[in-house]
Write an enzyme that holds these catalytic residues in place. Structure first.
Site, PDB file in Angstrom:
ATOM      1  N   HIS A 399       0.804  -1.225   0.000  1.00 38.40           N
ATOM      2  CA  HIS A 399       0.000   0.000   0.000  1.00 38.40           C
ATOM      3  C   HIS A 399       0.833   1.270   0.000  1.00 38.40           C
ATOM      4  CE1 HIS A 399      -3.915  -1.989   1.011  1.00 38.40           C
ATOM      5  NE2 HIS A 399      -3.113  -2.872   1.583  1.00 38.40           N
ATOM      6  N   LYS A 590      -9.353  13.223   4.684  1.00 39.30           N
ATOM      7  CA  LYS A 590      -8.388  12.124   4.651  1.00 39.30           C
ATOM      8  C   LYS A 590      -7.423  12.330   5.816  1.00 39.30           C
ATOM      9  CE  LYS A 590      -7.333  13.618   0.417  1.00 39.30           C
ATOM     10  NZ  LYS A 590      -7.343  12.421  -0.401  1.00 39.30           N
ATOM     11  N   ARG A 591      -6.580  11.337   6.100  1.00 38.70           N
ATOM     12  CA  ARG A 591      -5.566  11.547   7.129  1.00 38.70           C
ATOM     13  C   ARG A 591      -4.716  12.775   6.802  1.00 38.70           C
ATOM     14  NH1 ARG A 591      -4.956   7.758  11.527  1.00 38.70           N
ATOM     15  NH2 ARG A 591      -2.945   8.745  11.873  1.00 38.70           N
ATOM     16  N   LYS A 596      -0.113  14.450   1.287  1.00 36.40           N
ATOM     17  CA  LYS A 596      -1.488  14.681   0.826  1.00 36.40           C
ATOM     18  C   LYS A 596      -1.766  16.171   0.601  1.00 36.40           C
ATOM     19  CE  LYS A 596      -3.276  10.559   3.262  1.00 36.40           C
ATOM     20  NZ  LYS A 596      -3.904   9.706   2.245  1.00 36.40           N
ATOM     21  N   THR A 698      -8.975   6.114  -1.841  1.00 36.22           N
ATOM     22  CA  THR A 698     -10.291   5.498  -2.027  1.00 36.22           C
ATOM     23  C   THR A 698     -11.383   6.539  -1.779  1.00 36.22           C
ATOM     24  OG1 THR A 698     -10.036   4.669   0.233  1.00 36.22           O
ATOM     25  CG2 THR A 698      -9.727   3.084  -1.562  1.00 36.22           C
ATOM     26  N   LYS A 702     -15.121   7.447  -3.635  1.00 38.71           N
ATOM     27  CA  LYS A 702     -16.401   7.671  -2.941  1.00 38.71           C
ATOM     28  C   LYS A 702     -16.995   9.012  -3.353  1.00 38.71           C
ATOM     29  CE  LYS A 702     -14.362   5.059   0.802  1.00 38.71           C
ATOM     30  NZ  LYS A 702     -13.504   5.130   2.004  1.00 38.71           N
TER      31      LYS A 702
HETATM   32  C1  26Q Z   1       2.956   0.113  10.630  1.00 40.70           C
HETATM   33  C2  26Q Z   1       3.843  -0.212  11.646  1.00 40.70           C
HETATM   34  C3  26Q Z   1       3.748   0.390  12.890  1.00 40.70           C
HETATM   35  C4  26Q Z   1       2.715   1.293  13.132  1.00 40.70           C
HETATM   36  C5  26Q Z   1       1.827   1.620  12.122  1.00 40.70           C
HETATM   37  C6  26Q Z   1       1.959   1.037  10.866  1.00 40.70           C
HETATM   38  C7  26Q Z   1       1.016   1.388   9.788  1.00 40.70           C
HETATM   39  C8  26Q Z   1      -0.369   1.394  10.030  1.00 40.70           C
HETATM   40  C9  26Q Z   1      -1.265   1.757   9.028  1.00 40.70           C
HETATM   41  C10 26Q Z   1       1.439   1.726   8.514  1.00 40.70           C
HETATM   42  C11 26Q Z   1       0.542   2.071   7.523  1.00 40.70           C
HETATM   43  C12 26Q Z   1      -0.828   2.090   7.757  1.00 40.70           C
HETATM   44  C13 26Q Z   1      -1.830   2.456   6.757  1.00 40.70           C
HETATM   45  C14 26Q Z   1      -1.583   2.758   5.503  1.00 40.70           C
HETATM   46  C15 26Q Z   1      -2.650   3.165   4.573  1.00 40.70           C
HETATM   47  O1  26Q Z   1      -3.782   3.409   4.961  1.00 40.70           O
HETATM   48  N1  26Q Z   1      -2.356   3.242   3.273  1.00 40.70           N
HETATM   49  C16 26Q Z   1      -3.346   3.635   2.280  1.00 40.70           C
HETATM   50  O2  26Q Z   1      -3.946   2.456   1.782  1.00 40.70           O
HETATM   51  C17 26Q Z   1      -5.033   2.772   0.933  1.00 40.70           C
HETATM   52  C18 26Q Z   1      -5.691   1.464   0.531  1.00 40.70           C
HETATM   53  O3  26Q Z   1      -4.893   0.777  -0.379  1.00 40.70           O
HETATM   54  C19 26Q Z   1      -4.581   3.577  -0.257  1.00 40.70           C
HETATM   55  O4  26Q Z   1      -5.719   3.955  -0.989  1.00 40.70           O
HETATM   56  C20 26Q Z   1      -3.816   4.808   0.180  1.00 40.70           C
HETATM   57  O5  26Q Z   1      -3.276   5.453  -0.952  1.00 40.70           O
HETATM   58  C21 26Q Z   1      -2.709   4.408   1.141  1.00 40.70           C
HETATM   59  O6  26Q Z   1      -2.051   5.560   1.653  1.00 40.70           O
END
Ligand code: 26Q
Length: 856
Positions: A399, A590-591, A596, A698, A702
């Site tokens: 991702h 979004k976050r 972004k 995503t 939407k």
């Molecule tokens: C990893 C290790 C330790 C702590 C946290 C994490 C961690 C947690 C969540 C790393 C990444 C995430 C989330 C990532 C994320 O949401 N990525 C998004 O995924 C979407 C679905 O594929 C994409 O549409 C977005 O572009 C992408 O940023």
């Protein structure tokens, strides 16, 4: 009780309850002295009447509440339990069919599931929506108020977690046998409030009032080992066999959330683990270190599933996070093996034919080492056949391309927490290095980049490399992202394993994101083309017949206006800001991340504000800039940007000189249920990440599906949205991936642009002064510093003018109501591709080789 509140006849109705359903977190209803429960789907029965009886019965017998004193939350729980009866029936039927056929199943491994509220979706999925609404209203309850009593299940950070939730919806709707595995976090993503514009976090204790969807399954509790050390013992043939000893034991207790498909009988399960300490774990520690140590270790066992890490980019080095990942993976694999081996014909030989595991990013990638350990150490299998099973079982979804977001664990920490797994990872790496040597003899550079261990400086395990070599398929989440994955992130692996990399463009579930979230637009659509689009989103193309029909355009715009009026009311309540539903609603939700570029949006708002101050007669379309975003609690710059938007917004909103032509509303506590309110009301969707940084997005899908036009860069899925809706129906601006690369290669200097662009310079200086925070100098120092001194890593200045000019075109189009309506309709009509049903069919056919199993 009026006679109407009694079911017409309960005598011939079969009980929907089954004893194997298990006890819920909120206790399930008990049978009443042998009187069977009524059934809302019973032929001939009035579903409203039956639902009312079920709701009342659950209120009284399960919740011990008097109808007169019940709160909306009580009504919500009672109604949930009433629908759950039907869902449990279907769940049991589904599991029976899957087991009888010994069906191949998908096991989705994800550390995050951003489910949001389940009530409305499950009512729609079971066809009980109208019955429940009618029943509650006949009981004098406000249906909306009851729905609002449900707390979001926010067990995820953002896109990745919400994608998992959309996928579960599609998997059930399309009848694919599935089990989702995850963690039953006691605290989901923090609640966000603003204090003087700054983000403050509060714990999200979402289950304090119970979770009526969760079925606790203590009978499937798993025991897992962690920490300890590896000892070599010799077997009776003199072979050295590693033994993992002096481990700590943790228990995992599953909680099952039923996932009901829409328009089908399939109900799959989401199985979430919560951690517990064991008695002997407690005792052993007691004997070693005494009372305090014992209690501390016990606390660790119970802390594991306490909280979701609030970072959506890797937070490096946190021991508890690694322990969480392993706990989750170990419990899930054991459960999956138990399920496989309980079918008489099953063995290791057919394991990869029956089991497909999808790894949602690298977070569960330690599963690869864990399954190897189970095969080697617990089943005494030889390396090659074990590796064959593993690599036929797992597939991995990537991702992100951002190097700082790739998960890496220090070897020292890994050794402490999972010593045996580290040995196995080294062994996998030995094999890998042999393959690399065979392919590129004497090329140390190739070995260095492919290695599972990063050697420069402090040694680290590269989880992405582990996931790539241990999986049969690796996928990106949008066409552009997959191309970059192959070209920039993993070129060597792409050559080493031709065909392993695939694209699976993300999707969203139309049930939640159009049918449920936007009832007005859904009704308008169904009126024109019937109802089948809910399960077949490509049907929306039929709407193109009416794009030029003035009556349809007006109806479409009327829906949008009504949705905007609802959101305006919400903005008034939450932000205290008056906004007009006739303004253009410009939305970025979004976050919060530098890549972004919410700060690019902010700079444009400042430029508009300045233009208005310098020329109060300036003719612009009135706009409301809507933001919603959470920042990771430790991400200072992101928090600085939030405060800047709030503080600048407050000044703009209170400035009578600009006659309300622009307003800024930053809605606090962005979450799934809030997204469902904002998205139907959006005119313009901001998708303005630096090209090459957003894997897919995503929210962009939407918003477009709900008739917002996109202003965006050629990044992630925006590229495919443009392909679908047509380039005349989207506002594309800014540097492309190639141009971004060029710019960096030739040395980018934001100061050049700063000096060249008078307006941009003025707004950056303005932000850098204490104008917006009187008396507080340098309040936005971090932001200002990042844009200039730190070299503007996300090219905000480089894209500013193109963005600002593109916004002029947006303004111009919005003045032509019919032209805008036409483009908005085309956006809705042409977003069929972005249904997660399409995505899931692609995964099923091309990665999982999985067939639907209908449930009669
Ligand atoms: C990893 C290790 C330790 C702590 C946290 C994490 C961690 C947690 C969540 C790393 C990444 C995430 C989330 C990532 C994320 O949401 N990525 C998004 O995924 C979407 C679905 O594929 C994409 O549409 C977005 O572009 C992408 O940023």
């Amino acid at each position: 009780m009026s006679s109407a509140s009694k079911p017409k006849s309960t005598r011939n109705m079969k009980s929907p309850k089954s004893e194997s359903t298990g006890a819920g977190t909120v206790p399930s209803a008990v049978q009443h002295g042998g009187s069977p429960l009524p059934h809302p789907h019973q032929p001939g029965a009035d579903p409203v009447v039956v639902m009312r009886a079920l709701i009342q019965r659950h209120l009284v017998s399960t919740l011990a509440r008097h109808t007169g004193s019940a709160t909306p939350r009580d009504w919500w729980i009672a109604t949930t339990l009433a629908v759950r009866d039907t869902i449990h029936e279907r769940l049991i039927a589904t599991q029976a069919v899957h087991n009888a056929q010994n069906a191949r199943r998908l096991y989705y491994f994800s550390l995050e599931y951003l489910m949001g509220r389940l009530f409305g979706n499950n009512l729609l999925a079971t066809g009980l929506y109208d019955a429940a609404k009618g029943a509650l209203e006949s009981l004098g309850q406000n249906f909306e108020q009851v729905r609002e009593a449900e707390v979001d299940m926010g067990l995820g950070n953002g896109g990745l977690g919400r994608l998992a939730a959309c996928f579960l919806d599609s998997l059930s709707t399309l009848d694919y046998p599935t089990l989702g595995y995850g963690i039953y976090y006691e605290f989901g993503l923090f609640k966000q409030v603003f204090s003087h514009g700054a983000q403050v976090e509060h714990p999200d204790n979402w289950m304090v009032f119970g979770d009526p969807w969760g079925i606790i399954r203590p009978e499937y509790t798993q025991e897992i080992q962690i920490y300890g050390r590896v000892e070599n013992v010799f077997d009776d043939r003199g072979n050295s066999r590693p033994r993992w000893v002096e481990t700590k034991t943790i228990l995992g207790v599953p909680h099952d959330i039923p996932i009901a498909g829409y328009g089908t009988k399939t109900v799959n399960l989401l199985r979430l683990w919560s951690s517990r300490a064991t008695e002997d774990f407690d005792l052993a520690a007691f004997n070693r270190g005494g009372y305090v140590e014992a209690v501390r270790e016990k606390a660790m066992g119970e802390t594991l599933s306490k909280v979701l890490y609030p970072n959506d980019k890797t937070e490096n080095g946190k021991e508890l996070r690694l322990v969480q990942q392993y706990f989750f993976v170990a419990c899930s694999l054991r459960d999956l093996l138990r399920r496989h081996f309980r079918s008489p014909g099953n063995s290791w030989t057919n394991f990869p034919e029956k089991v497909a595991v999808q790894l949602n990013d690298t977070h569960p990638a330690v599963a690869i080492a864990e399954l190897m350990r189970i095969l080697l150490d617990e089943h005494a299998m030889a390396w090659d056949p074990a590796w064959d099973i593993v690599t036929r079982t797992f597939a991995y979804t990537n991702h992100t391309l951002l190097p700082e977001a790739l998960e890496k664990w220090s070897v020292a920490l890994f050794e402490k927490v999972l010593p045996r797994h580290l040995q196995i990872i080294y062994q996998i790496n030995d094999q890998l290095m042999r393959q690399v040597e065979a392919r590129w003899p004497h090329d140390t550079g190739k070995k260095r980049v492919c290695s599972l261990i990063e050697e420069d400086g402090h040694k680290k395990v590269r989880m992405a490399n582990l996931a790539v070599v241990g999986s049969h398929t690796v996928n990106g989440v949008a066409a552009l992202h997959t191309a970059l994955l192959k070209k920039s992130l993993f070129p060597e692996f792409d050559q080493l394993y031709p065909g392993k990399f695939q694209n699976k463009t993300n999707g969203i579930t139309p049930r939640r994101w159009l049918y449920k979230a936007n009832p007005r637009l859904s009704a308008l659509i169904s009126d024109k083309i019937g109802h089948d689009w809910v399960r077949d989103l490509d049907q929306l193309r039929q709407l193109e017949k009416w794009v030029d029909d003035p009556a349809f355009q007006e109806a479409f715009m009327a829906v949008k206006r009504a949705n905007k009026a609802d959101l305006a009311a919400q903005i008034k309540i939450e932000c205290g800001v008056d906004v007009s539903p006739d303004a253009l609603f410009d939305v970025q939700i979004k976050r919060l991340h530098e890549y972004k570029r919410q700060h690019l949006n902010l700079l444009h708002i400042l430029a508009l504000y300045r233009r208005l101050l310098q020329n109060p007669a300036l003719d612009i379309v009135p706009r409301v800039f809507v933001f919603a975003a959470k920042a990771a609690p430790g991400y200072e710059l992101a928090k600085n940007i939030i405060r800047a938007i709030n503080v600048v917004g407050a000044r703009i909103n209170g400035d009578a000189r600009i006659s309300g032509k622009i307003k800024v509303a930053f809605l606090p506590n962005y979450r799934v249920s809030l997204a469902e309110r904002i998205i139907p009301a959006a005119d313009l969707s901001e998708q303005i990440s630096t090209a090459g940084k957003e894997a897919s997005g995503t929210g962009n899908m939407k918003l477009a599906l709900n008739g917002a036009l996109t202003i965006g860069t050629l990044d992630g899925a925006n590229v495919e949205i443009r392909e679908e809706v047509g380039e005349d129906n989207i506002f594309i601006f800014g540097l492309t991936v190639e141009e971004v690369e060029q710019l960096h290669a030739h040395g980018y200097n934001p100061w050049d642009i700063y000096h060249r662009d008078e307006e941009l310079r003025a707004v950056i200086d303005w932000l850098g002064s204490d104008y917006f925070t009187p008396g507080e100098h340098g309040a936005f120092g971090p932001l200002h510093h990042s844009l200039l001194q730190a070299g503007d890593p996300y090219l905000v200045l480089a894209d500013f003018r193109a963005y600002s000019d593109c916004q002029l075109r947006v303004d111009e189009l919005y003045r032509n109501r019919s032209a805008w309506a036409r483009q908005a309709i085309l956006n809705s009509a042409r977003c069929g591709k972005f249904s997660s049903d399409r995505t899931i069919r692609e995964y099923a056919n091309e990665i999982w080789k999985l067939s639907p199993v209908p449930v009669k």
